[in-house]
Design an enzyme around this catalytic site. Sequence first.
Site, short mmCIF file in Angstrom:
data_model
loop_
_atom_site.label_atom_id
_atom_site.label_comp_id
_atom_site.label_asym_id
_atom_site.label_seq_id
_atom_site.Cartn_x
_atom_site.Cartn_y
_atom_site.Cartn_z
N LYS A 111 48.21 26.91 33.78
CA LYS A 111 48.24 27.15 35.22
C LYS A 111 47.87 25.86 35.95
O LYS A 111 47.03 25.07 35.47
CB LYS A 111 47.25 28.27 35.56
CG LYS A 111 47.30 28.77 36.99
CD LYS A 111 46.32 29.94 37.14
CE LYS A 111 46.29 30.49 38.56
NZ LYS A 111 45.34 31.63 38.68
N SER A 193 47.10 35.53 40.67
CA SER A 193 47.70 34.27 41.07
C SER A 193 48.32 33.48 39.92
O SER A 193 48.99 32.46 40.15
CB SER A 193 46.64 33.39 41.76
OG SER A 193 45.58 33.08 40.86
N SER A 217 43.76 38.04 38.65
CA SER A 217 44.79 37.00 38.61
C SER A 217 45.39 36.73 37.24
O SER A 217 46.38 36.00 37.13
CB SER A 217 44.24 35.70 39.19
OG SER A 217 43.99 35.85 40.57
#
Length: 513
Positions: A111, A193, A217
């Site tokens: 990420k 996210s 997330s």
Amino acid sequence: MKKRIMPLTVSIAMFLGSLSSVAVAAPATTFEIEEATVADMQAAMKSGELSSLELVSMYLERIAAYDKEGPKLNSVLEINPDALAIAEALDVERKLKGPRGPLHGIPVLLKDNIDTGDKLHTSAGSLSLADSYALDDSFVAKKLREAGAIILGKANMTEFANYKTRGMPGGYSSRGGQVLNPYKPGVFGTGGSSSGSGVSVSSNLTALAIGTETSGSILSPAYNNSVVGIKPTVGLISRDGIVPLAHSQDTAGPITRTVADAAVLLGALTGVDDKDPITGTSVKKSYTDYTPFLKVDGLKGARIGIPRDFYYTSGITDEEKVIFDKVVEDLKAQGAIIVDNADIPSAVELSQFNSSVFKYEFKVDMNAYLSGLKADFPLKTLSDIIKFDNTDFGANLKYGNVLLTEADATSGTLTDAQYIRDRLKDLRLSRTEGIDFTMKFYKLDALLFPNTRNAGISAKAGYPSITVPAGYTKEGKPVAVTFGGMAYSEPTLIKVAYSFEQATHYRVPPVLK
């Protein structure tokens, strides 16, 4: 019929740059990359059927075909320009010394809020940090490199872990744009996210991915993209070198296609880190190998509690309820003892409590992170990021920056009375009067939730969860269930999740055109 993706073309090699002549001329392989597990890849590399160079090449070709062309999923934000060179080197090391372990030569996407001390940026999806290079690897990146994994690149994400503004869709960032769900691009949401991490794994654009979670997330993109996500206990994995949201709840964790792969990846990331004091709580509670807990009969005799009163009756559709009830029958068929109506006493109060913790911690944590960037990086504080955003409303503020502005208005000292009271209330409602009470009272091994309904309470407690695919709606939208537990109960959660997965095999990969 599955579309065959051939090894990397010269044109893509030119795009990536700095490739050796050996890399460009990489031989073809008959290895089937789609839905391949880490065990499949290692067996193929051991037999000589596959090299790490070929593996990376095939994933890069799929990224070109499906992420940047075709459906344009937009899940991969940046490719490591040294990925092919690292793969070649690891192939040589394998021949000379043997593999380091199960992740040797396996590509992993990180990420975009996880630092890598290499040629990749770390921006948290924001144009304000688009030119930021980390001084060093994060703890997560260091552990992956030690294990022999290849950092393939950075995954797109919801900007600043979805703490920039209100109303911004999951998977959108000013730097990377909108990530699309591979099951129905532009129709189904990606979750956030860690959107790019979830989509890239589901679409077979990478072997494995790392996401981060503050509240949902990891679990949310796992649910929405029909993959497995483990949100670990806060303290199991160091947060050093991760662009923060709120230190009380932040953690990194695996996103994979199978529970077995998640167990392999999780074990490589654990360890005590002096730079993150919470990791001291993991002593004698963590493992460097979670694969022994992959038990096909892991549900036999396991007491699984269902908090129906709140979590089952709100926030899910009738169709999802039918799927959830089928999951309960699946668990019973595997020998689980279902404790129905194992309600969490504090659930309703916690759901109605608007905690201020994120607002206060974000400023403190972000300022600390920015202070550790290169000396010549122009943005030093959260205020600087807000000023940068205001220089180009069209590019930087498509959805605004309401949450950044609210956070910047706080003292930045964590002495605020509201923060202190809210943090203590979060812990009381989520732990003492929440998950701890319920699991002890009903003598449970795990709690079962439809989709990711437990994300808030488990996140506030800092407790682990694992999301596993559970089917699809008539429209084809992925549905999942989540198993949750108390601190450092990852072994038990992996055991029951693996048993459920092996009995059902609900995941069906998306059809990419």
